[in-house]
Design an enzyme around this catalytic site. Structure first.
Site, PDB file in Angstrom:
ATOM      1  N   LYS A 163      -5.125   3.561   3.517  1.00  0.00           N
ATOM      2  CA  LYS A 163      -4.534   4.902   3.679  1.00  0.00           C
ATOM      3  C   LYS A 163      -4.227   5.505   2.309  1.00  0.00           C
ATOM      4  O   LYS A 163      -4.541   6.671   2.041  1.00  0.00           O
ATOM      5  CB  LYS A 163      -3.255   4.782   4.486  1.00  0.00           C
ATOM      6  CG  LYS A 163      -2.224   5.885   4.263  1.00  0.00           C
ATOM      7  CD  LYS A 163      -0.982   5.716   5.056  1.00  0.00           C
ATOM      8  CE  LYS A 163       0.170   5.110   4.318  1.00  0.00           C
ATOM      9  NZ  LYS A 163       0.911   5.987   3.402  1.00  0.00           N
ATOM     10  N   ASN A 164      -3.667   4.689   1.390  1.00  0.00           N
ATOM     11  CA  ASN A 164      -3.209   5.238   0.107  1.00  0.00           C
ATOM     12  C   ASN A 164      -4.327   5.436  -0.898  1.00  0.00           C
ATOM     13  O   ASN A 164      -4.092   5.911  -2.001  1.00  0.00           O
ATOM     14  CB  ASN A 164      -2.103   4.355  -0.481  1.00  0.00           C
ATOM     15  CG  ASN A 164      -0.825   4.508   0.317  1.00  0.00           C
ATOM     16  OD1 ASN A 164      -0.705   5.391   1.165  1.00  0.00           O
ATOM     17  ND2 ASN A 164       0.127   3.623   0.081  1.00  0.00           N
ATOM     18  N   CYS A 213      12.955  11.324   1.537  1.00  0.00           N
ATOM     19  CA  CYS A 213      12.540  10.674   2.782  1.00  0.00           C
ATOM     20  C   CYS A 213      13.428   9.444   2.949  1.00  0.00           C
ATOM     21  O   CYS A 213      14.323   9.185   2.151  1.00  0.00           O
ATOM     22  CB  CYS A 213      11.073  10.288   2.711  1.00  0.00           C
ATOM     23  SG  CYS A 213      10.772   8.910   1.636  1.00  0.00           S
ATOM     24  N   ARG A 234      12.146  10.655  -3.893  1.00  0.00           N
ATOM     25  CA  ARG A 234      10.715  10.943  -4.016  1.00  0.00           C
ATOM     26  C   ARG A 234      10.444  12.220  -4.839  1.00  0.00           C
ATOM     27  O   ARG A 234       9.766  13.132  -4.406  1.00  0.00           O
ATOM     28  CB  ARG A 234      10.051  11.066  -2.643  1.00  0.00           C
ATOM     29  CG  ARG A 234      10.363   9.966  -1.668  1.00  0.00           C
ATOM     30  CD  ARG A 234       9.972   8.587  -2.124  1.00  0.00           C
ATOM     31  NE  ARG A 234       8.554   8.398  -2.296  1.00  0.00           N
ATOM     32  CZ  ARG A 234       7.719   8.104  -1.308  1.00  0.00           C
ATOM     33  NH1 ARG A 234       8.161   8.021  -0.100  1.00  0.00           N
ATOM     34  NH2 ARG A 234       6.446   7.950  -1.554  1.00  0.00           N
ATOM     35  N   ILE A 266       8.898  14.806  -7.755  1.00  0.00           N
ATOM     36  CA  ILE A 266       7.561  14.914  -8.353  1.00  0.00           C
ATOM     37  C   ILE A 266       7.651  15.555  -9.740  1.00  0.00           C
ATOM     38  O   ILE A 266       6.722  16.211 -10.217  1.00  0.00           O
ATOM     39  CB  ILE A 266       6.584  15.704  -7.460  1.00  0.00           C
ATOM     40  CG1 ILE A 266       7.118  17.105  -7.126  1.00  0.00           C
ATOM     41  CG2 ILE A 266       6.249  14.950  -6.187  1.00  0.00           C
ATOM     42  CD1 ILE A 266       6.054  17.990  -6.466  1.00  0.00           C
ATOM     43  N   ASP A 267       8.798  15.340 -10.394  1.00  0.00           N
ATOM     44  CA  ASP A 267       9.005  15.938 -11.724  1.00  0.00           C
ATOM     45  C   ASP A 267       7.952  15.487 -12.737  1.00  0.00           C
ATOM     46  O   ASP A 267       7.559  16.261 -13.627  1.00  0.00           O
ATOM     47  CB  ASP A 267      10.410  15.602 -12.235  1.00  0.00           C
ATOM     48  CG  ASP A 267      10.657  14.092 -12.257  1.00  0.00           C
ATOM     49  OD1 ASP A 267      10.441  13.438 -11.225  1.00  0.00           O
ATOM     50  OD2 ASP A 267      11.020  13.566 -13.319  1.00  0.00           O
ATOM     51  N   ASP A 313       5.602  -2.064  -1.207  1.00  0.00           N
ATOM     52  CA  ASP A 313       5.170  -1.804   0.172  1.00  0.00           C
ATOM     53  C   ASP A 313       5.078  -3.074   1.007  1.00  0.00           C
ATOM     54  O   ASP A 313       4.828  -3.010   2.204  1.00  0.00           O
ATOM     55  CB  ASP A 313       3.802  -1.096   0.186  1.00  0.00           C
ATOM     56  CG  ASP A 313       3.919   0.314  -0.337  1.00  0.00           C
ATOM     57  OD1 ASP A 313       2.878   0.951  -0.567  1.00  0.00           O
ATOM     58  OD2 ASP A 313       5.055   0.778  -0.548  1.00  0.00           O
ATOM     59  N   ILE A 371      11.662  -0.372  -7.136  1.00  0.00           N
ATOM     60  CA  ILE A 371      10.890   0.874  -7.179  1.00  0.00           C
ATOM     61  C   ILE A 371      11.616   2.024  -6.490  1.00  0.00           C
ATOM     62  O   ILE A 371      11.744   3.112  -7.036  1.00  0.00           O
ATOM     63  CB  ILE A 371       9.484   0.671  -6.543  1.00  0.00           C
ATOM     64  CG1 ILE A 371       8.750  -0.511  -7.182  1.00  0.00           C
ATOM     65  CG2 ILE A 371       8.677   1.959  -6.611  1.00  0.00           C
ATOM     66  CD1 ILE A 371       8.347  -0.319  -8.627  1.00  0.00           C
ATOM     67  N   ARG A 399       1.760   5.966  11.219  1.00  0.00           N
ATOM     68  CA  ARG A 399       1.363   6.717  10.021  1.00  0.00           C
ATOM     69  C   ARG A 399       0.416   5.917   9.153  1.00  0.00           C
ATOM     70  O   ARG A 399      -0.396   6.454   8.434  1.00  0.00           O
ATOM     71  CB  ARG A 399       2.591   7.105   9.199  1.00  0.00           C
ATOM     72  CG  ARG A 399       3.496   8.101   9.898  1.00  0.00           C
ATOM     73  CD  ARG A 399       4.577   8.553   8.981  1.00  0.00           C
ATOM     74  NE  ARG A 399       4.007   8.910   7.709  1.00  0.00           N
ATOM     75  CZ  ARG A 399       4.548   8.581   6.531  1.00  0.00           C
ATOM     76  NH1 ARG A 399       5.668   7.912   6.503  1.00  0.00           N
ATOM     77  NH2 ARG A 399       3.975   8.927   5.417  1.00  0.00           N
TER      78      ARG A 399
HETATM   79  C1  EPZ Z   1       2.865   5.658  -3.741  1.00  0.00           C
HETATM   80  O1  EPZ Z   1       3.930   6.565  -3.568  1.00  0.00           O
HETATM   81  C2  EPZ Z   1       2.526   5.148  -2.347  1.00  0.00           C
HETATM   82  N1  EPZ Z   1       2.105   6.277  -1.505  1.00  0.00           N
HETATM   83  C3  EPZ Z   1       3.750   4.474  -1.744  1.00  0.00           C
HETATM   84  O2  EPZ Z   1       3.362   3.942  -0.487  1.00  0.00           O
HETATM   85  C4  EPZ Z   1       4.171   3.324  -2.661  1.00  0.00           C
HETATM   86  O3  EPZ Z   1       5.342   2.741  -2.147  1.00  0.00           O
HETATM   87  C5  EPZ Z   1       4.434   3.866  -4.070  1.00  0.00           C
HETATM   88  O4  EPZ Z   1       3.267   4.554  -4.559  1.00  0.00           O
HETATM   89  C6  EPZ Z   1       4.776   2.755  -5.051  1.00  0.00           C
HETATM   90  O5  EPZ Z   1       3.726   1.830  -5.092  1.00  0.00           O
HETATM   91  C7  EPZ Z   1       0.847   6.755  -1.659  1.00  0.00           C
HETATM   92  O6  EPZ Z   1       0.069   6.290  -2.483  1.00  0.00           O
HETATM   93  C8  EPZ Z   1       0.464   7.903  -0.764  1.00  0.00           C
HETATM   94  P1  EPZ Z   1       5.520   6.574  -7.162  1.00  0.00           P
HETATM   95  P2  EPZ Z   1       4.379   7.507  -4.797  1.00  0.00           P
HETATM   96  O7  EPZ Z   1       5.299   7.973  -7.641  1.00  0.00           O
HETATM   97  O8  EPZ Z   1       3.217   7.784  -5.659  1.00  0.00           O
HETATM   98  C9  EPZ Z   1       9.648   7.738  -9.129  1.00  0.00           C
HETATM   99  C10 EPZ Z   1       3.567   3.451   1.789  1.00  0.00           C
HETATM  100  O9  EPZ Z   1       4.389   2.715   2.332  1.00  0.00           O
HETATM  101  N2  EPZ Z   1       9.006   9.027  -9.458  1.00  0.00           N
HETATM  102  O10 EPZ Z   1       4.667   5.491  -7.731  1.00  0.00           O
HETATM  103  O11 EPZ Z   1       5.121   8.639  -4.216  1.00  0.00           O
HETATM  104  C11 EPZ Z   1       9.814   7.540  -7.633  1.00  0.00           C
HETATM  105  O12 EPZ Z   1      10.999   8.151  -7.175  1.00  0.00           O
HETATM  106  C12 EPZ Z   1       4.034   4.409   0.704  1.00  0.00           C
HETATM  107  O13 EPZ Z   1       2.340   3.463   2.025  1.00  0.00           O
HETATM  108  C13 EPZ Z   1       9.720   9.953 -10.209  1.00  0.00           C
HETATM  109  O14 EPZ Z   1      10.865   9.722 -10.597  1.00  0.00           O
HETATM  110  O15 EPZ Z   1       5.371   6.563  -5.590  1.00  0.00           O
HETATM  111  C14 EPZ Z   1       9.856   6.041  -7.518  1.00  0.00           C
HETATM  112  O16 EPZ Z   1      11.159   5.583  -7.808  1.00  0.00           O
HETATM  113  C15 EPZ Z   1       5.534   4.473   0.600  1.00  0.00           C
HETATM  114  N3  EPZ Z   1       9.123  11.148 -10.510  1.00  0.00           N
HETATM  115  C16 EPZ Z   1       8.909   5.567  -8.620  1.00  0.00           C
HETATM  116  O17 EPZ Z   1       8.779   6.688  -9.512  1.00  0.00           O
HETATM  117  C17 EPZ Z   1       7.843  11.445 -10.110  1.00  0.00           C
HETATM  118  O18 EPZ Z   1       7.350  12.544 -10.436  1.00  0.00           O
HETATM  119  C18 EPZ Z   1       7.505   5.192  -8.130  1.00  0.00           C
HETATM  120  O19 EPZ Z   1       7.073   6.246  -7.314  1.00  0.00           O
HETATM  121  C19 EPZ Z   1       7.150  10.487  -9.336  1.00  0.00           C
HETATM  122  C20 EPZ Z   1       7.740   9.289  -9.039  1.00  0.00           C
END
Ligand code: EPZ
Length: 434
Positions: free
Chosen positions: A22-23, A120, A125, A127-128, A309, A331, A401
């Site tokens: 999915k990811n 969530c 979550r 996206i900064d 995950d 994380i 999902r």
């Molecule tokens: C991806 O989410 C996956 N989703 C998540 O899988 C997975 O848990 C996560 O990576 C970590 O491996 C998809 O790929 C669709 P991150 P993502 O950005 O990209 C912080 C599942 O269960 N952060 O790597 O959203 C964030 O808050 C899902 O399938 C910022 O601060 O995760 C977190 O603490 C859940 N600013 C850390 O970084 C940002 O702009 C890692 O988040 C982006 C992230």
């Protein structure tokens, strides 16, 4: 809202097949925005998040076709005209990964209007880091009414260093960079296999990328990309979930169609806990329950460390292990939603900040429990497979999902599990960002 009814006690035996990741499918679908040609993706899992992304792309003007009866796992996307480059809140609120269209939309059309994903169940979550990278590439981004408005004549190559490792942040900016002017150097990138799969698709579309899957990615911008056909690789988290299902039930399970090299940290941890794991081939792993499960600590890290995950699923196994297992979630700030439900089934778990201490073995008894997010749902299924009696899991739409036909797959290897549609309950606000 559908429920699962699961009677525990059956060791799982036989062969269970893994669906596409999915990811990986989500960013690869977004990559179709970067060309007006057709992009055909094979081995797409039939899960709700993919359906959500299909709706999102179609709402922007893309032609989205599913493969039909003879190829249900193939999706063809053609973004010849993006009449409405807007990711609307109604869709984005159900799936955070919608932010993956931000980079491609700006790169292709010079503008984007994307609803902020909001938080969530598992955390804020933000996206900064996506925004910071796009601004460094010349995008002008404002936020109003809960939406990001982004504009750029043409993105310019830049030297980007991520403050934190972010998977979709790396993917979003990689997709922005492939059509940008000149070269982009990205450092402190995510090394997840899903980034590698996206880079492979983009390269097949004519992008010039070096270092996908390493911390440093170099992109030479090109003028346009063409269509491609690409096969999504197997879902490593679904595969890991099945390995734990075989282990926790004391079964003898063949997990087929997986990619064993993506599972090293999970397999090493299972072996440390006494689980017998045999890699029968690059895409086939055999798992057998341990004579005695031993406690083993985990600390979630970015790839290739132990994946966040898989934390909830591992915790279910740890409830059955002899001794104290310390589970550290590094994380996300709120990824222990499964703990209270596991405790209701008889588990002995104490949470202190980002650390959960699991004492086992604990005899689990069946209960009515509530799913809260995608991987917490998986944890409750695993616990119910070993609990004494019949458990009812509510709100399994969270599970749908990211797991394709999970009840059929598990029943096919001996689990007593069935889906019960709650025909009287109103279709609830099923929002969850994952
Ligand atoms: C991806 O989410 C996956 N989703 C998540 O899988 C997975 O848990 C996560 O990576 C970590 O491996 C998809 O790929 C669709 P991150 P993502 O950005 O990209 C912080 C599942 O269960 N952060 O790597 O959203 C964030 O808050 C899902 O399938 C910022 O601060 O995760 C977190 O603490 C859940 N600013 C850390 O970084 C940002 O702009 C890692 O988040 C982006 C992230």
């Amino acid at each position: 809202m559908d429920k699962f009814v699961i009677r525990g006690g059956n060791p799982l035996r036989g062969t269970i097949r893994v669906s596409g990741a999915k990811n990986s499918a989500l960013p690869c679908m977004a990559a179709a925005i970067l060309t007006e040609d057709e992009v055909t993706l094979e081995n797409i899992p039939q899960v709700r998040d993919i359906e959500t992304e299909r709706r999102l792309l179609a709402s922007m003007g893309a032609e989205v076709r599913q493969g039909g009866a003879d190829a249900p796992h193939t999706t063809t996307i053609r973004c010849q005209r993006l009449s409405d480059p807007v990711a609307k809140y109604e869709i984005v609120k159900t799936m955070r990964a919608s932010s993956l269209v931000l980079g491609p939309l700006i790169a292709r059309t010079g503008m984007a209007r994307v609803a902020m994903p909001g938080g969530c169940a598992i955390g804020g979550r933000p996206i900064d880091l996506h925004i910071k990278g796009l601004e460094k590439m010349g995008a002008v981004i404002t936020q109003q009414h809960g939406y990001l408005e982004a504009r750029a004549e043409r993105l310019k190559g830049a030297h980007l260093v991520f403050d934190k490792i972010t998977v979709t942040g790396t993917e979003d900016l990689l997709m922005a960079a492939v059509l940008a002017e000149d070269e982009t150097l990205m450092e402190n990138c995510a090394r997840e296999p899903e980034v590698v799969d996206l880079a492979a698709l983009l390269t097949a579309m004519g992008a010039k990328i070096e270092g996908g899957g390493t911390s440093t990615i170099r992109v030479e911008g090109v003028g346009r990309l063409h269509g491609a056909r690409h096969r999504i690789f197997p879902d490593r988290i679904e595969a890991g979930t099945f390995l734990i299902a075989g282990a926790i039930t004391g079964g003898d399970l063949i997990v087929a169609g997986c990619n064993a090299t993506h599972l090293s940290a999970v397999i090493a941890k299972l072996e440390e806990a006494g689980v017998r794991v045999d890699i029968l081939g690059p895409d086939t792993v055999r798992v057998r329950g341990a004579e005695r499960l031993r406690a083993a600590d985990i600390s979630t890290e970015e790839y290739p460390g132990f994946p966040t995950d898989m934390q909830a699923q591992y915790m279910a196994l740890a409830t059955q292990a002899e001794g104290v297992s310390v589970v550290e979630e590094n994380i996300f700030e709120n990824r222990f939603m499964h703990v209270q439900e596991l405790v209701r089934m008889g588990a002995n778990i104490k949470v202190e900040g980002r650390t959960a201490t699991v004492r086992g073995p604990a005899k689990l008894s069946a209960a009515a429990v509530m799913c809260s997010d995608l991987r917490a749902s998986a944890s409750l299924v695993l616990a119910a497979l070993v609990a004494d009696g019949e458990s009812i899991l509510d709100r399994v739409y969270h599970m749908d999902r990211g797991y394709e036909r999970i009840e059929e797959k598990l029943a096919g290897v001996g689990a007593e599990i069935r889906r019960m549609g709650n025909i009287f309950a109103p279709k609830g606000e099923e929002s969850e960002a994952g």
